[in-house]
Design a protein around this motif. Structure first.
Motif, mmCIF file in Angstrom:
data_model
loop_
_atom_site.group_PDB
_atom_site.id
_atom_site.type_symbol
_atom_site.label_atom_id
_atom_site.label_comp_id
_atom_site.label_asym_id
_atom_site.label_seq_id
_atom_site.Cartn_x
_atom_site.Cartn_y
_atom_site.Cartn_z
ATOM 1 N N GLU A 3 -4.582 -8.995 -5.685
ATOM 2 C CA GLU A 3 -4.559 -7.610 -6.171
ATOM 3 C C GLU A 3 -5.001 -7.543 -7.624
ATOM 4 N N THR A 4 -4.904 -8.691 -8.339
ATOM 5 C CA THR A 4 -5.287 -8.684 -9.756
ATOM 6 C C THR A 4 -6.607 -9.437 -9.887
ATOM 7 N N LEU A 27 -11.505 -4.216 -1.099
ATOM 8 C CA LEU A 27 -10.595 -3.270 -0.426
ATOM 9 C C LEU A 27 -11.210 -2.787 0.882
ATOM 10 N N ARG A 30 -10.607 -5.072 3.597
ATOM 11 C CA ARG A 30 -9.214 -5.063 4.034
ATOM 12 C C ARG A 30 -9.044 -4.095 5.216
ATOM 13 N N CYS A 50 -9.142 5.645 -4.735
ATOM 14 C CA CYS A 50 -9.016 4.359 -5.448
ATOM 15 C C CYS A 50 -10.088 4.156 -6.503
ATOM 16 N N PRO A 55 -4.832 -1.772 -11.399
ATOM 17 C CA PRO A 55 -4.390 -2.355 -10.119
ATOM 18 C C PRO A 55 -3.288 -1.536 -9.443
ATOM 19 N N ALA A 56 -2.364 -0.978 -10.235
ATOM 20 C CA ALA A 56 -1.261 -0.209 -9.636
ATOM 21 C C ALA A 56 -1.798 1.045 -8.953
ATOM 22 N N GLU A 59 -3.618 0.132 -5.734
ATOM 23 C CA GLU A 59 -2.696 -0.160 -4.631
ATOM 24 C C GLU A 59 -2.118 1.126 -4.042
ATOM 25 N N GLU A 60 -1.761 2.042 -4.949
ATOM 26 C CA GLU A 60 -1.190 3.320 -4.500
ATOM 27 C C GLU A 60 -2.218 4.088 -3.659
ATOM 28 N N ALA A 62 -4.827 2.794 -2.096
ATOM 29 C CA ALA A 62 -5.099 2.062 -0.851
ATOM 30 C C ALA A 62 -4.027 2.384 0.193
ATOM 31 N N GLU A 63 -2.801 2.543 -0.283
ATOM 32 C CA GLU A 63 -1.697 2.881 0.625
ATOM 33 C C GLU A 63 -1.939 4.252 1.260
ATOM 34 N N GLN A 66 -4.644 4.011 3.823
ATOM 35 C CA GLN A 66 -4.087 3.389 5.029
ATOM 36 C C GLN A 66 -3.363 4.454 5.879
#
Length: 686
Positions: A3-4, A27, A30, A50, A55-56, A59-60, A62-63, A66
């Protein structure tokens, strides 16, 4: 996936230049395969949520992507669940490919949603008119599907209806200007790397050659009516770009290609794929055939003029045609057993007129097989943004950049020039999306060399089929008014240790030494560069004494007879650097004074020598040409090394009467009386 991920220099520059238009390409992988949608749909969602380097936040985002993909894509076996949701809630939102057709019985349009296995979904006329592509190949969209219980009660009722739809597109009207502005912040090599990352490739893992071919694959997207062929080994990702990256491309996989679907449906006048898409790509071309006998002829006419007729009406379209296919053997074997168009269907395979319409033949064998290491984990432009820019660039041309700067040699026919111009124009659009940004000579030359090579590969195959009109394939160009003529070969035809048919650059010559008591006949390449100064240097660490002796005598002859050889250029005011390369067991390069003298003069005049020619002969200080003691051996050796012409002293003529009939029919013998005569006969008549 880490992730980093470490940002590199290009990531940092690109995120500053293209804020909001980049996505981290790892991503995308993924999500790929988890959901039944192509890459550009996933990237569209990622670009929305995104487009950040934090990175935070990534991730948020990407969630969220999803969650949306889970909620809106229909996986196998879930069709009834979605239909039930539509019934219970009145409507359901989903992502699907939507197509439509006119139902003559009800005089209304019906849409098909393959994910729900529905092919009779009601859709309003206005939605169809606003999105005409749903009438040909369809497109991916975010769709709201409504359900009307009252209609469900009726006999033959169609309860499902498309309420709203939104094409999957991120880009805005001014997207090209924004990307062109960002491009100005990067150097050309950085921009090339970003383009490759934008289609998912990691440039640092590719050879220079593979990077060039990968960029050439993008030309049909930016150039109207561009016809391209790429044949090569299986598994090199040929169709990925045309299937996954752009919604403006349509992939036709092997099998029947119908004239109605490709061009025009005579029954209802519906325009076909070439009118609706920027690129129509035939995958597995070996298995493609047309449903009508004249299908290939219609395609040939379209590839020539961009037009096809429907009855009396002539229809113009701009879709580029790309043909992809596989070799089951390596390229060398393919050339031995036939020609490089061998894998095409029989009706195209040996048709030189069909080949003549191909603007570029890409060497698919120069791209490595797809592996995990070739994919990038860095930032690239969102596919949708890239696709939109490509589509906007189609209305521009960069041919004006070539005018007065590039001059093509006499071997190019009108069609060859047109093909090369289109390839160069496409490559320059990719490199410089802003038409006002000046193109430096080195980038122009890069594009010209690729354009010439891709077209020459077509012409070499036409020549193999045996058509006399395609005999001259020695493509060349000159940049600038006082530039040197340079020749472009197709690498698969060239062998490093044999005499190719193309002229070498000015100052280079193939020389054959007759050898002597201790040494056999040998082939050498002598390479001369000249610049201001007044000396002669040999770059070889320890050049053999016989070669140095031949060189000293050649230089003295050049000084003494400079006027006859090079006119008003004074050889004493130039510095010459020489390199000798030997290609046989023989190493001494004895008795090579005439080829050295010819190479020195060629460098001074900046004129290349004839292609396919070997030069033989020694010279003494007085300018007399020395006797060759074994001319038959010399000619046979030259022939075995691929020479088409051997330039030798006229004193060999009598001895060569005994040359075998076989050798005499394969090689042309040119005789010279003295050094100026040798130079005149050796120079290329370009």
């Amino acid at each position: 996936m880490s992730e980093t991920m470490e940002l590199d220099d290009l990531d940092t520059k690109a995120t500053a230049a293209f804020d909001g238009h980049l996505v981290r390409k790892d991503l995308v992988r993924r999500f790929r395969g988890q959901f039944p949608v192509p890459t550009y749909v996933v990237e569209f969602m990622l670009g929305r949520y995104c487009a950040s380097t934090d990175p935070a936040e990534i991730e948020e985002g990407a969630e969220m992507v999803q969650q949306q993909l889970i909620a809106r894509t229909v996986r196998a076996g879930e069709e009834e669940l979605f239909k039930a949701k539509a019934r219970d809630n009145g409507s359901v939102k989903m992502i699907d490919i939507i197509t439509a057709r006119l139902d003559a019985k009800s005089d209304s349009y019906l849409a098909t949603l393959p994910s729900l296995r529905l092919n009779d979904v009601r859709i309003g006329d206005k939605l169809v008119r606003d999105h005409e592509r749903m009438l040909t190949g369809g497109f991916y969209a975010e769709v709201e599907v409504g359900y009307d219980a009252a209609i469900a009660q009726e006999k033959g009722g169609r309860p499902f209806e498309i309420l709203t739809l939104r094409e999957i597109q991120l880009s805005t009207r001014d997207i090209l200007d924004r990307i062109a502005a960002g491009r100005a912040a990067l150097s050309t090599p950085e921009w090339k790397d970003l383009l490759l990352r934008s289609v998912g490739l990691e440039p640092s893992m590719l050879s220079q050659r593979a990077r060039d071919v990968s960029l050439l694959r993008m030309v049909p997207f930016v150039e109207r009516n561009y016809n391209m062929v790429e044949l090569g080994p299986r598994g090199t990702g040929k169709s990925h770009l045309f299937q996954q990256v752009s919604p403006y491309a349509h992939l036709v996989s092997g099998g029947k290609a119908t004239v109605a679907r490709m061009f025009v449906n005579m029954a209802n006048g519906q325009r076909g794929l070439v009118c609706q898409y920027d690129v129509v790509c035939f995958d597995e071309i070996a298995g493609v055939s047309f449903d009508q006998k004249d299908g290939v002829n219609i395609m040939k006419g379209y590839m020539e003029s961009g037009e096809f007729s429907r009855g009396r009406e002539s229809i113009r379209a701009e879709g580029s045609i790309v043909l992809l296919g596989n070799f089951d053997v390596d390229v060398q074997h393919q050339q031995r057993v036939g020609h490089l168009f061998g894998p095409l269907p029989p009706e195209m395979r040996n048709d030189t007129a069909f080949m003549d319409r191909i603007h570029a033949y890409l060497p698919g064998w120069d791209i490595p097989k797809v592996s995990r290491s070739l994919f990038t984990d860095h930032f690239g432009l969102v596919s949708d943004v890239l696709a939109e820019c490509f589509s906007r660039l189609r209305s521009q041309s960069r041919i004006s950049v070539l005018q007065s700067r590039v001059h093509f040699g006499g071997a190019l026919s009108g069609r060859d020039t047109n093909a090369v111009n289109k390839t160069v124009s496409g490559l320059l659009k990719l490199l410089y999306p802003n038409p006002d940004q000046p193109v430096p000579d080195e980038d122009l030359e890069w594009a010209v060399r690729l354009g010439l090579e891709m077209r020459r590969r077509v012409k070499e195959q036409q020549k193999r089929i045996g058509s006399a009109e395609f005999r001259n394939t020695q493509f060349s160009y000159t940049i600038g008014m006082d530039g040197v003529e340079k020749f472009v070969a197709t690498p698969e035809l060239q062998s490093e240790d044999s005499i190719g048919v193309d002229p070498l650059p000015a100052g280079q010559v193939w020389a054959i030494s007759a050898g002597g008591q201790d040494e056999g006949v040998g082939l050498y390449r002598i390479e001369v560069n000249e610049g201001p100064g007044g000396s002669v240097r040999v770059l070889n660490q320890s050049a053999p004494a016989p070669f140095r002796e031949s060189l000293n005598i050649a230089v003295q002859n050049l000084y003494a007879r400079g006027n006859e050889l090079v006119g008003d250029r004074n050889p004493r005011e130039h510095e010459f650097t020489l390199q000798l390369r030997s290609f046989d067991a023989a190493k001494s390069a004895s008795q090579t004074g005439v080829p050295i003298l010819v190479a020195l003069a060629s460098a001074l005049l900046a004129r290349p020598l004839k292609g396919g020619m070997a030069v033989v002969g020694g010279i003494n200080l007085g300018g007399s040409i020395e006797q060759v003691h074994n001319p038959i051996d010399v000619v046979e050796h030259a022939l075995s090394k691929g020479a088409a012409t051997v330039l030798m002293p006229v004193s060999c003529r009598r001895a060569l009467v005994d040359l075998s009939d076989d050798a005499a029919t394969k090689v042309q013998l040119l005789y010279y009386s003295d050094a100026p005569d040798a130079l005149r006969k050796a120079l290329h008549d370009g």
